[in-house]
Scaffold this active site. Structure first.
Site, mmCIF file in Angstrom:
data_model
loop_
_atom_site.group_PDB
_atom_site.id
_atom_site.type_symbol
_atom_site.label_atom_id
_atom_site.label_comp_id
_atom_site.label_asym_id
_atom_site.label_seq_id
_atom_site.Cartn_x
_atom_site.Cartn_y
_atom_site.Cartn_z
ATOM 1 N N GLU A 1 -6.087 -1.685 -7.807
ATOM 2 C CA GLU A 1 -5.210 -0.748 -8.511
ATOM 3 C C GLU A 1 -4.030 -1.539 -9.084
ATOM 4 O O GLU A 1 -3.305 -2.202 -8.334
ATOM 5 C CB GLU A 1 -4.705 0.332 -7.548
ATOM 6 C CG GLU A 1 -5.812 1.259 -7.066
ATOM 7 C CD GLU A 1 -5.362 2.252 -5.993
ATOM 8 O OE1 GLU A 1 -5.913 3.353 -5.954
ATOM 9 O OE2 GLU A 1 -4.455 1.919 -5.188
ATOM 10 N N HIS B 1 -2.860 -3.839 -6.209
ATOM 11 C CA HIS B 1 -3.280 -3.386 -4.880
ATOM 12 C C HIS B 1 -4.767 -3.647 -4.643
ATOM 13 O O HIS B 1 -5.623 -2.945 -5.184
ATOM 14 C CB HIS B 1 -2.956 -1.883 -4.744
ATOM 15 C CG HIS B 1 -3.216 -1.324 -3.388
ATOM 16 N ND1 HIS B 1 -3.850 -0.128 -3.169
ATOM 17 C CD2 HIS B 1 -2.927 -1.814 -2.156
ATOM 18 C CE1 HIS B 1 -3.922 0.102 -1.868
ATOM 19 N NE2 HIS B 1 -3.383 -0.909 -1.241
ATOM 20 N N SER C 1 0.830 -1.211 0.000
ATOM 21 C CA SER C 1 0.000 0.000 0.000
ATOM 22 C C SER C 1 0.859 1.253 0.000
ATOM 23 O O SER C 1 0.418 2.297 -0.462
ATOM 24 C CB SER C 1 -0.852 0.071 1.271
ATOM 25 O OG SER C 1 -1.697 -1.014 1.372
ATOM 26 N N ASN D 1 -5.649 6.219 -2.104
ATOM 27 C CA ASN D 1 -5.053 6.734 -0.869
ATOM 28 C C ASN D 1 -4.444 8.119 -1.045
ATOM 29 O O ASN D 1 -4.096 8.771 -0.064
ATOM 30 C CB ASN D 1 -4.016 5.760 -0.314
ATOM 31 C CG ASN D 1 -4.695 4.627 0.446
ATOM 32 O OD1 ASN D 1 -5.836 4.769 0.892
ATOM 33 N ND2 ASN D 1 -4.024 3.502 0.563
HETATM 34 N N1 LIG Z 1 -4.782 -4.801 5.641
HETATM 35 C C1 LIG Z 1 -5.134 -3.922 4.725
HETATM 36 O O1 LIG Z 1 -6.129 -3.206 4.860
HETATM 37 C C2 LIG Z 1 -4.333 -3.824 3.453
HETATM 38 C C3 LIG Z 1 -4.953 -3.317 2.286
HETATM 39 C C4 LIG Z 1 -4.217 -3.270 1.103
HETATM 40 C C5 LIG Z 1 -2.891 -3.693 1.086
HETATM 41 N N2 LIG Z 1 -2.310 -4.165 2.250
HETATM 42 C C6 LIG Z 1 -0.915 -4.638 2.157
HETATM 43 O O2 LIG Z 1 -0.936 -6.053 2.081
HETATM 44 C C7 LIG Z 1 0.215 -6.603 2.741
HETATM 45 C C8 LIG Z 1 -0.215 -7.571 3.811
HETATM 46 O O3 LIG Z 1 -1.065 -6.911 4.728
HETATM 47 P P1 LIG Z 1 -1.979 -7.736 5.760
HETATM 48 O O4 LIG Z 1 -2.879 -6.733 6.387
HETATM 49 O O5 LIG Z 1 -2.546 -8.934 5.107
HETATM 50 O O6 LIG Z 1 -0.878 -8.187 6.837
HETATM 51 P P2 LIG Z 1 -0.963 -9.379 7.889
HETATM 52 O O7 LIG Z 1 -0.096 -8.991 9.019
HETATM 53 O O8 LIG Z 1 -2.386 -9.749 8.171
HETATM 54 O O9 LIG Z 1 -0.291 -10.631 7.112
HETATM 55 C C9 LIG Z 1 1.048 -10.675 6.726
HETATM 56 C C10 LIG Z 1 1.483 -12.129 6.682
HETATM 57 O O10 LIG Z 1 2.778 -12.206 6.094
HETATM 58 C C11 LIG Z 1 3.510 -13.204 6.793
HETATM 59 N N3 LIG Z 1 4.931 -12.949 6.555
HETATM 60 C C12 LIG Z 1 5.694 -11.949 7.059
HETATM 61 N N4 LIG Z 1 6.937 -12.025 6.573
HETATM 62 C C13 LIG Z 1 6.963 -13.077 5.716
HETATM 63 C C14 LIG Z 1 7.962 -13.658 4.872
HETATM 64 N N5 LIG Z 1 9.193 -13.132 4.819
HETATM 65 N N6 LIG Z 1 7.638 -14.733 4.130
HETATM 66 C C15 LIG Z 1 6.387 -15.254 4.178
HETATM 67 N N7 LIG Z 1 5.408 -14.763 4.944
HETATM 68 C C16 LIG Z 1 5.689 -13.688 5.700
HETATM 69 C C17 LIG Z 1 3.074 -13.095 8.233
HETATM 70 O O11 LIG Z 1 3.306 -14.306 8.927
HETATM 71 C C18 LIG Z 1 1.583 -12.792 8.077
HETATM 72 O O12 LIG Z 1 0.823 -13.964 8.074
HETATM 73 C C19 LIG Z 1 1.024 -5.403 3.228
HETATM 74 O O13 LIG Z 1 1.966 -5.079 2.255
HETATM 75 C C20 LIG Z 1 -0.039 -4.309 3.357
HETATM 76 O O14 LIG Z 1 0.496 -3.021 3.252
HETATM 77 C C21 LIG Z 1 -3.003 -4.249 3.419
#
Ligand SMILES: NC(=O)c1ccc[n+]([C@@H]2O[C@H](COP(=O)([O-])OP(=O)(O)OC[C@H]3O[C@@H](n4cnc5c(N)ncnc54)[C@H](O)[C@@H]3O)[C@@H](O)[C@H]2O)c1
Length: 390
Positions: A153, A141, A120, A191
């Protein structure tokens, strides 16, 4: 890429699990990799629960739910990505972690595999910059919750191959999503353009022009927004919303248009994160507001609503002017990504570009702040009585 393409998802958290569900429901085999066993278990259990709920509600047949789950495999090693035609990364938001993940993935997949990041706030250029073949990487995204929110996106980076974004846009469309193409700039489309919905509302509140419940009421009753800015910040979380604002502001080299608010920073610091904490701008019990939001926009309702709306339109016009996205994609992004009642450029046409431009000029004159500088595009359109759409 077609339905036979195996999709890899790295990260089994909120987004990875949602993206896996989306790709599987379109018929793809999906491999979900995470380096945490617990996260994989939570993801698999969560998907089973979601499927049960959909079956109970009659939204999915038992057979379809079973097939959807059957197409998703949870694994502990990235070597399982070997046969994938596309790998979507949704791991922790950390540049080094994402770069090393893609280095590992590149050792497993063949050279035609498309690599996508769901980041993001990091630039696509930075995530792809250390790849062996940066031309095959781009941003994809999704919004949270990915199975429900239609907008995606698609963001080509500086080195992404010509045509890659269009190819990925087409596949995402077959997943029932609404893809838009955005330039690799801070906040991409949504955003970036949405910042004044929160920032200007906070500014109006800080100046004592209206209370936050009045501002929410003004945006809902006069603007037709489903939620007011303060209700929405409480829902998103004042930690997440504050951090997104701060990140866009820093990446925009501290442009005052995107400056975060001390009011929100204090809520963040105090742990008044919103709904999830039971307290934000409003108080919550069992996830529901305790006091309710008064329906009255207050004596300055019209002024507040127009001020915030003009700031939003200015962002949309500037995004168009700077080529962040095309005008149809800008409209789709704000209506499908954050549920705005109308596209902001259509809204500008309704109000008149001159009216919007003059409102911004009055604010700039009053405050003498660069925050209120009108987009050059809006200025030109005001001079010509121009419209965004005919
Ligand atoms: N949550 C939101 O609203 C949202 C919306 C759009 C984009 N994003 C983006 O999506 C991505 C994930 O966000 P999320 O909210 O799902 O996070 P989250 O914390 O729920 O999940 C992340 C996962 O990645 C795993 N992880 C971490 N390092 C790792 C590695 N090196 N190898 C394999 N697995 C690994 C963790 O164990 C965890 O299960 C981020 O880049 C975030 O910016 C989040």
């Amino acid at each position: 890429m077609d339905i036979q393409t195996k999709i890899g998802v790295a990260g089994a958290g909120t987004m990875g699990t949602g993206i896996a569900q989306v790709a599987s429901s379109a018929g793809h085999e999906v491999i979900v990799f995470d380096n945490s066993r617990d996260a994989l278990d939570r993801s698999a259990t969560g998907l089973r629960k979601t499927m049960n709920r959909l079956v109970e509600k009659g939204k999915l047949s038992e057979q379809d739910a079973k097939s959807l789950l059957g197409r998703i495999r949870h694994v502990t090693g990235a070597d399982a990505f070997r046969e994938c035609g596309m790998v979507i990364e949704a791991i922790v938001e950390n540049l080094d972690a994402k770069r090393s993940l893609f280095n590992e993935v590149e050792k497993q997949v063949d050279d035609t595999c498309v690599l996508a990041t769901n980041t993001s706030s990091l630039s696509i250029a930075s995530v792809g910059g250390r790849c062996r073949l940066p031309g095959r990487l781009l941003g994809v995204h999704f919004f949270n919750p990915a199975p429900l929110l239609p907008l995606v996106e698609v963001v080509p980076g500086l080195d992404s191959e010509q045509g890659l974004a269009e190819k990925v846009r087409d596949i995402v469309k077959t997943w029932g999503k609404v893809p838009v193409i955005a330039r690799d700039t801070p906040g991409f489309i949504v955003n970036r353009i949405a910042r004044p919905f929160y920032g200007e509302a906070l500014r109006v509140y800080e100046e004592g022009i209206a209370g936050f419940a009045e501002i929410d009421a003004a945006m809902k009753t006069l603007g037709g927004f489903r939620m007011g800015p303060f209700e929405l910040m409480d829902l998103i979380g004042n930690d997440v919303n504050y951090q997104v604002t701060a990140s866009v502001w820093e990446q925009m080299f501290y442009d005052p248009r995107y400056r975060p608010s001390i009011t929100q920073q204090r809520l963040f610091e105090a742990g008044r994160l919103g709904r999830k904490a039971g307290r934000g701008y409003y108080a919550y019990a069992d996830g529901k507001p305790v006091d309710g939001v008064p329906a009255e926009p207050g004596p300055h309702g019209e002024e507040v609503y127009l001020r915030i709306l003009c700031m939003l339109i200015n962002e949309a016009a500037d995004a168009l002017y700077l080529g962040i996205a095309g005008k149809d994609d800008i409209e789709l992004a704000m209506t499908k990504g954050v549920n705005y009642p109308k596209g902001l450029l259509h809204w500008a046409d309704e109000l008149g570009a001159r009216e919007v431009y003059e409102s911004l000029c009055r604010l700039r004159e009053d405050y003498r702040e660069d925050r209120y500088r009108p987009s050059l595009l809006l200025k030109r359109m005001a001079a010509d009585n121009g419209r965004f759409f005919t």
